[in-house]
Motif scaffolding. Structure first.
Motif, PDB file in Angstrom:
ATOM      1  N   ILE A   5       0.789  -1.288   0.049  1.00 32.86           N
ATOM      2  CA  ILE A   5       0.038   0.085  -0.064  1.00 32.86           C
ATOM      3  C   ILE A   5       0.831   1.238  -0.011  1.00 32.86           C
ATOM      4  O   ILE A   5       0.578   2.189  -0.906  1.00 32.86           O
ATOM      5  CB  ILE A   5      -0.950  -0.050   1.356  1.00 32.86           C
ATOM      6  CG1 ILE A   5      -1.888  -1.272   1.083  1.00 32.86           C
ATOM      7  CG2 ILE A   5      -1.626   1.163   1.416  1.00 32.86           C
ATOM      8  CD1 ILE A   5      -2.610  -1.270  -0.014  1.00 32.86           C
ATOM      9  N   LEU A   6       1.893   1.418   0.635  1.00 37.07           N
ATOM     10  CA  LEU A   6       2.739   2.291   0.880  1.00 37.07           C
ATOM     11  C   LEU A   6       4.410   2.154   0.978  1.00 37.07           C
ATOM     12  O   LEU A   6       4.555   1.072   1.738  1.00 37.07           O
ATOM     13  CB  LEU A   6       2.383   3.022   2.104  1.00 37.07           C
ATOM     14  CG  LEU A   6       3.241   4.510   2.521  1.00 37.07           C
ATOM     15  CD1 LEU A   6       3.041   5.442   2.006  1.00 37.07           C
ATOM     16  CD2 LEU A   6       2.759   4.602   4.026  1.00 37.07           C
ATOM     17  N   GLN A   7       5.148   2.680   0.178  1.00 36.20           N
ATOM     18  CA  GLN A   7       6.781   2.442   0.391  1.00 36.20           C
ATOM     19  C   GLN A   7       7.192   3.782   0.826  1.00 36.20           C
ATOM     20  O   GLN A   7       7.500   4.738  -0.024  1.00 36.20           O
ATOM     21  CB  GLN A   7       7.079   2.232  -1.081  1.00 36.20           C
ATOM     22  CG  GLN A   7       6.629   0.748  -1.870  1.00 36.20           C
ATOM     23  CD  GLN A   7       7.237   0.352  -3.084  1.00 36.20           C
ATOM     24  OE1 GLN A   7       8.562  -0.057  -2.936  1.00 36.20           O
ATOM     25  NE2 GLN A   7       6.683   0.696  -4.057  1.00 36.20           N
ATOM     26  N   LYS A   8       7.442   3.810   2.032  1.00 34.29           N
ATOM     27  CA  LYS A   8       7.822   5.164   2.696  1.00 34.29           C
ATOM     28  C   LYS A   8       9.001   5.500   2.079  1.00 34.29           C
ATOM     29  O   LYS A   8       9.414   6.576   2.146  1.00 34.29           O
ATOM     30  CB  LYS A   8       7.870   4.789   4.320  1.00 34.29           C
ATOM     31  CG  LYS A   8       6.248   4.772   4.904  1.00 34.29           C
ATOM     32  CD  LYS A   8       6.538   4.526   6.417  1.00 34.29           C
ATOM     33  CE  LYS A   8       5.079   4.431   7.029  1.00 34.29           C
ATOM     34  NZ  LYS A   8       5.303   4.286   8.687  1.00 34.29           N
ATOM     35  N   GLU A   9      10.052   4.356   1.997  1.00 35.33           N
ATOM     36  CA  GLU A   9      11.425   4.817   1.450  1.00 35.33           C
ATOM     37  C   GLU A   9      11.350   5.644   0.294  1.00 35.33           C
ATOM     38  O   GLU A   9      12.159   6.352   0.098  1.00 35.33           O
ATOM     39  CB  GLU A   9      12.253   3.588   1.350  1.00 35.33           C
ATOM     40  CG  GLU A   9      12.347   2.857   2.614  1.00 35.33           C
ATOM     41  CD  GLU A   9      11.341   2.040   3.043  1.00 35.33           C
ATOM     42  OE1 GLU A   9      10.328   1.737   2.405  1.00 35.33           O
ATOM     43  OE2 GLU A   9      11.369   1.433   4.125  1.00 35.33           O
ATOM     44  N   LEU A  10      10.398   5.246  -0.832  1.00 37.23           N
ATOM     45  CA  LEU A  10      10.343   6.026  -1.811  1.00 37.23           C
ATOM     46  C   LEU A  10      10.053   7.436  -1.730  1.00 37.23           C
ATOM     47  O   LEU A  10      10.652   8.226  -2.353  1.00 37.23           O
ATOM     48  CB  LEU A  10       9.482   5.254  -2.860  1.00 37.23           C
ATOM     49  CG  LEU A  10      10.184   4.092  -3.479  1.00 37.23           C
ATOM     50  CD1 LEU A  10       8.996   3.440  -4.677  1.00 37.23           C
ATOM     51  CD2 LEU A  10      11.270   4.317  -4.057  1.00 37.23           C
ATOM     52  N   LYS A  50      -1.947  -4.754  10.144  1.00 37.65           N
ATOM     53  CA  LYS A  50      -1.918  -5.734   9.301  1.00 37.65           C
ATOM     54  C   LYS A  50      -1.161  -5.165   7.918  1.00 37.65           C
ATOM     55  O   LYS A  50      -1.511  -5.907   7.075  1.00 37.65           O
ATOM     56  CB  LYS A  50      -3.296  -6.559   9.041  1.00 37.65           C
ATOM     57  CG  LYS A  50      -3.705  -7.173  10.422  1.00 37.65           C
ATOM     58  CD  LYS A  50      -5.058  -7.785  10.303  1.00 37.65           C
ATOM     59  CE  LYS A  50      -5.508  -8.471  11.476  1.00 37.65           C
ATOM     60  NZ  LYS A  50      -7.064  -9.073  11.349  1.00 37.65           N
ATOM     61  N   GLU A  51      -0.903  -4.024   7.922  1.00 40.17           N
ATOM     62  CA  GLU A  51      -0.557  -3.204   6.565  1.00 40.17           C
ATOM     63  C   GLU A  51      -1.751  -3.109   5.528  1.00 40.17           C
ATOM     64  O   GLU A  51      -1.269  -3.197   4.377  1.00 40.17           O
ATOM     65  CB  GLU A  51       0.658  -3.937   6.054  1.00 40.17           C
ATOM     66  CG  GLU A  51       1.829  -3.769   6.867  1.00 40.17           C
ATOM     67  CD  GLU A  51       3.279  -4.174   6.205  1.00 40.17           C
ATOM     68  OE1 GLU A  51       3.092  -4.781   5.041  1.00 40.17           O
ATOM     69  OE2 GLU A  51       4.364  -4.002   6.752  1.00 40.17           O
ATOM     70  N   GLU A  52      -2.944  -3.091   6.139  1.00 37.89           N
ATOM     71  CA  GLU A  52      -4.044  -3.022   5.251  1.00 37.89           C
ATOM     72  C   GLU A  52      -4.448  -1.412   5.225  1.00 37.89           C
ATOM     73  O   GLU A  52      -4.239  -0.871   6.136  1.00 37.89           O
ATOM     74  CB  GLU A  52      -5.339  -3.595   5.763  1.00 37.89           C
ATOM     75  CG  GLU A  52      -5.054  -5.123   5.703  1.00 37.89           C
ATOM     76  CD  GLU A  52      -6.193  -5.820   6.638  1.00 37.89           C
ATOM     77  OE1 GLU A  52      -6.440  -7.127   6.270  1.00 37.89           O
ATOM     78  OE2 GLU A  52      -6.718  -5.175   7.307  1.00 37.89           O
ATOM     79  N   ILE A  53      -4.928  -0.963   4.122  1.00 39.37           N
ATOM     80  CA  ILE A  53      -5.229   0.581   3.895  1.00 39.37           C
ATOM     81  C   ILE A  53      -6.339   1.039   4.970  1.00 39.37           C
ATOM     82  O   ILE A  53      -7.215   0.018   5.041  1.00 39.37           O
ATOM     83  CB  ILE A  53      -5.537   0.730   2.498  1.00 39.37           C
ATOM     84  CG1 ILE A  53      -5.268   2.379   2.390  1.00 39.37           C
ATOM     85  CG2 ILE A  53      -6.766   0.447   1.954  1.00 39.37           C
ATOM     86  CD1 ILE A  53      -5.542   2.673   0.953  1.00 39.37           C
ATOM     87  N   VAL A  54      -6.104   2.156   5.351  1.00 41.58           N
ATOM     88  CA  VAL A  54      -7.109   2.704   6.254  1.00 41.58           C
ATOM     89  C   VAL A  54      -7.685   4.089   5.399  1.00 41.58           C
ATOM     90  O   VAL A  54      -6.937   4.952   5.144  1.00 41.58           O
ATOM     91  CB  VAL A  54      -6.904   3.084   7.735  1.00 41.58           C
ATOM     92  CG1 VAL A  54      -7.998   3.887   8.230  1.00 41.58           C
ATOM     93  CG2 VAL A  54      -6.125   1.930   8.372  1.00 41.58           C
ATOM     94  N   LEU A  55      -8.878   3.858   5.090  1.00 46.11           N
ATOM     95  CA  LEU A  55      -9.418   5.096   4.270  1.00 46.11           C
ATOM     96  C   LEU A  55      -9.356   6.500   5.020  1.00 46.11           C
ATOM     97  O   LEU A  55      -9.264   6.522   6.441  1.00 46.11           O
ATOM     98  CB  LEU A  55     -10.825   5.002   4.082  1.00 46.11           C
ATOM     99  CG  LEU A  55     -11.069   3.746   2.813  1.00 46.11           C
ATOM    100  CD1 LEU A  55     -12.475   3.580   2.475  1.00 46.11           C
ATOM    101  CD2 LEU A  55     -10.181   3.885   1.621  1.00 46.11           C
TER     102      LEU A  55
END
Length: 397
Positions: A210-215, A258-263
């Motif tokens: 969902i999210l690649q913070k490093e990028l 759980k690394e699921e997206i939260v709206l």
């Protein structure tokens, strides 16, 4: 094992551009493909070694040391070849034995990357090739990822990159800081590349994340490089930096454990990073200097309003008005889709549904997600149909 491979991939994307830029600055852009090969070989060795022995305490220092050794070995071999077999090539390699002077200090990495950014965005290179080359050289994207971003195939991307690199070798030659009068010609492309990098990290379309913070952090770092240089510390640069700070402030709330997206409307606002929001406000105030209003200014204001914890109608009305302005300056399908959500918050679902269906974004899974959300409780059968369509189109698990 899978986690280790993912860590290596993220490290590759973060360090690839730095190492290629430093080697290219030292030996010239005519050797940019050699720089890429050296860095790729370095990461191949890292993969083989670290998966067996484990990652070293300082993996970045390990990579720099190996890259330095491999660069030295390459140019020593070529110097022997040039001296003993093809003397006419001696001039090209006369300084090649100085690879041990290859410097991976923080200052040299910053200078090299800044110069590489503007070299890649040289107007002698076709604009679409600039973006592809930048995603490869500045951001460490793989050929598959670049092909997906351009909605084309690997063969086409490889041809574009080859032509772009040939232009770099012939027309640019070496990395150096451009003159002040050249900044305006290239800065917009540089900012666009940084924006693309941040967007890929913020909601990955090419990775099962969902999210690649490093990028996102890398995009912010590249933008800060521009603010550290007087010639490029301009309002629109600070506007982009503010935009990225505001979005980044909600990282911790965008995923659950759980690394699921939260709206957005379900996020825990206590997890929003107030320090990053304040940093974004600082950059946004700096961006107000001058008389140029860019899409980055408008998007930064929209992102700031999303950081306000009150969910008032006035907030969404301003967001809707800002999207109307943004679409006049820079129309994109994603901005039009985001405007539709703001329209729903202001005028209700029915008007938003009509506006959304007029967009007809058949290949966009976000489009069907929004329609599914809007139809929920109005027509649950149509809502389900749209959610299934969104799931079919989505490229991540």
């Amino acid at each position: 094992m899978e986690d280790k491979q993912q860590d290596l991939k993220q490290l590759f994307q973060l360090e690839f551009s730095k190492m290629v830029a430093v080697i290219s600055k030292r030996f010239g852009l005519q050797h940019i493909e050699i720089a890429e090969d050296v860095v790729s070989e370095t990461f191949l060795l890292a993969t083989e070694t670290w998966l067996i022995k484990g990652m070293p305490a300082n993996p970045t220092a390990w990579l720099y040391k190996i890259a330095q050794q491999k660069t030295l070995q390459h140019f020593r071999r070529n110097k022997i070849y040039a001296d003993k077999i093809m003397p006419e090539l001696r001039a090209t390699h006369e300084n090649s034995n100085d690879a041990n002077e290859l410097s991976f200090t923080k200052e040299n990495i910053q200078d090299s990357q800044l110069q590489m950014m503007f070299a890649v965005c040289n107007p002698v290179i076709a604009s679409e090739s600039q973006i592809g080359l930048a995603l490869r050289i500045l951001c460490g994207f793989g050929i598959d990822e670049i092909a997906e971003a351009f909605l084309t195939n690997k063969e086409t991307i490889n041809k574009r990159l080859f032509r772009a690199k040939e232009k770099l070798k012939i027309e640019v030659g070496k990395l150096e800081m451009i003159e002040e009068w050249e900044v305006d010609n290239r800065l917009d492309n540089v900012l666009h590349i940084i924006y693309l990098l941040f967007s890929e990290g913020y909601y990955s379309r090419t990775q099962n994340q969902i999210l690649q913070k490093e990028l996102c952090i890398e995009a912010i770092r590249l933008c800060i490089l521009l603010t550290d240089f007087e010639k490029t510390n301009l309002p629109k640069v600070n506007a982009l930096l503010a935009l990225m700070c505001f979005h980044s402030s909600r990282f911790n709330a965008r995923q659950n454990n759980k690394e699921e997206i939260v709206l957005y409307n379900q996020q825990d606002q206590d997890l929003w990073d107030d320090a990053l929001i304040n940093q974004g406000i600082t950059y946004f105030h700096i961006s107000a200097n001058g008389d140029e209003l860019t899409a980055y200014h408008i998007e930064a204001r929209i992102a700031y309003l999303h950081c306000l914890k009150e969910d008032k109608n006035e907030k969404w009305q301003e967001i809707l008005d800002l999207y109307d302005n943004l679409l006049q300056i820079n129309y994109t399908s994603s901005a039009a889709l985001n405007r539709t959500y703001a329209l729903y918050k202001v005028n209700g679902k029915m008007e938003a549904i009509m506006a959304a269906e007029d967009l007809n974004l058949d290949n966009n899974h976000f489009y069907y997600l929004l329609l599914g959300d809007l139809y929920t409780d109005l027509d649950n059968e149509r809502a389900l149909h749209n959610f299934i369509k969104a799931q079919t189109l989505a490229k991540t698990e």
